[in-house]
Design an enzyme around this catalytic site. Sequence first.
Site, PDB file in Angstrom:
ATOM      1  N   CYS A   1      44.851 -13.152  37.403  1.00 39.56           N
ATOM      2  CA  CYS A   1      45.710 -14.179  37.720  1.00 39.56           C
ATOM      3  C   CYS A   1      44.743 -14.798  39.245  1.00 39.56           C
ATOM      4  O   CYS A   1      44.811 -15.876  39.163  1.00 39.56           O
ATOM      5  CB  CYS A   1      47.109 -14.300  37.907  1.00 39.56           C
ATOM      6  N   ASP A   2      44.837 -13.939  40.023  1.00 43.86           N
ATOM      7  CA  ASP A   2      44.618 -14.260  41.444  1.00 43.86           C
ATOM      8  C   ASP A   2      43.136 -14.191  41.990  1.00 43.86           C
ATOM      9  O   ASP A   2      42.780 -14.514  43.055  1.00 43.86           O
ATOM     10  CB  ASP A   2      45.590 -13.983  42.469  1.00 43.86           C
TER      11      ASP A   2
ATOM     12  N   CYS B   1      48.473  -9.149  40.290  1.00 43.08           N
ATOM     13  CA  CYS B   1      47.451  -9.460  39.212  1.00 43.08           C
ATOM     14  C   CYS B   1      46.038 -10.076  39.548  1.00 43.08           C
ATOM     15  O   CYS B   1      46.103 -11.138  39.981  1.00 43.08           O
ATOM     16  CB  CYS B   1      48.381 -10.759  38.418  1.00 43.08           C
TER      17      CYS B   1
END
Length: 310
Positions: free
Chosen positions: A142-143, A139
């Site tokens: 997200c990261d 992701c």
Amino acid sequence: MDLKDSKQIEKVIILGTGPAGLSASLYAARADLNPLVLTGTQIGGQAALTDRIENYPGFPEGVGGAELADLFQKNAERFGTRIEYDTATEVDLSSSPFVVKTYSNSFQTQTLIIATGATPNKLHIPGEDEFLGKGVSYCATCDGWFFKDKAVVVVGGGDSALEEGILLTRYASSVKIIHRRDELRAGAILQKRALSNPKIEVVWDSVVKEVKGSDGVEKVELENVKTGKRSELLTDGFFVFIGHKPTTELFKSQLELDEKGYIIVDKRMRTNIPGVFVAGEACDPLYRQVITSAGMGAAAAIEATRLLEN
Ligand code: NAP
């Protein structure tokens, strides 16, 4: 943990809060079914993890995935949807009312709408699990932030790989997309954007054989599928976007699934058990769009309403 048995028989329980689940709950709430939605672990589904959605009608400038999921949720709650932050761990569909167990509750329901979505596929190569959260990710939204001014590798040649690869260029110093063929699967617009981005380079005809490092990811071992030649590529991050598999494990002994695990559905979102409906990526290997999942969710709720009325 004590299991609370609810004596109340729900009219409809919806599993999942992606576009399919939240659209189903909106329609069920407006039909006065007082729907109960179990969120599962990922609230908002995969759409909420998407940085920007530019193909959902009504948002000509695009909309953030998390923002759209939040709007879906508010819309559903406005008409009385009850959202329970819990995950279904067991279902019994052998007789009506159906039973849905979670970590802490047991519910009964006349109808069930499954909108459990899909989860990212893994490569299943050495190092992939070992470095999860230490450089390996599924992701970018997200990261991506963790890779500011760092080099990252992306695996895949579809829309997800390119979209996430483009997103990663905001943070990373370079994004190398490793694709196993000499032609991308992604749509033309994304291809054009990715290939013209100065931070992106595609490594063609190549697969990753291993992720290596010590405390975190340091390099990947590549193999050229045409020549068989192996090489190493230094990288700080390793992002995998090679498609998804449906989250349908819970239903496999009770519902008819196809060979890839998608729930078999008819044109009216019905499964092989009357009263059990399915919507979104749990039954859709073909379209996988926010709009198609939302449409299926609405259709499933309309069908559940019709069944209950009859
Ligand atoms: P996808 O279209 O199935 O593409 C998966 C990619 O991963 C393919 O390029 C495939 O290679 C590669 N791949 C699969 N298994 C692999 C393996 N073991 N090793 C190396 N490479 C592997 O999946 P997706 O990109 O997640 O997209 C899924 C669906 O969502 C599509 O319908 C897509 O259009 C849609 N989507 C749309 C948008 C958008 O409209 N903006 C954004 C994201 C996703 P091959 O090409 O060689 O098969």
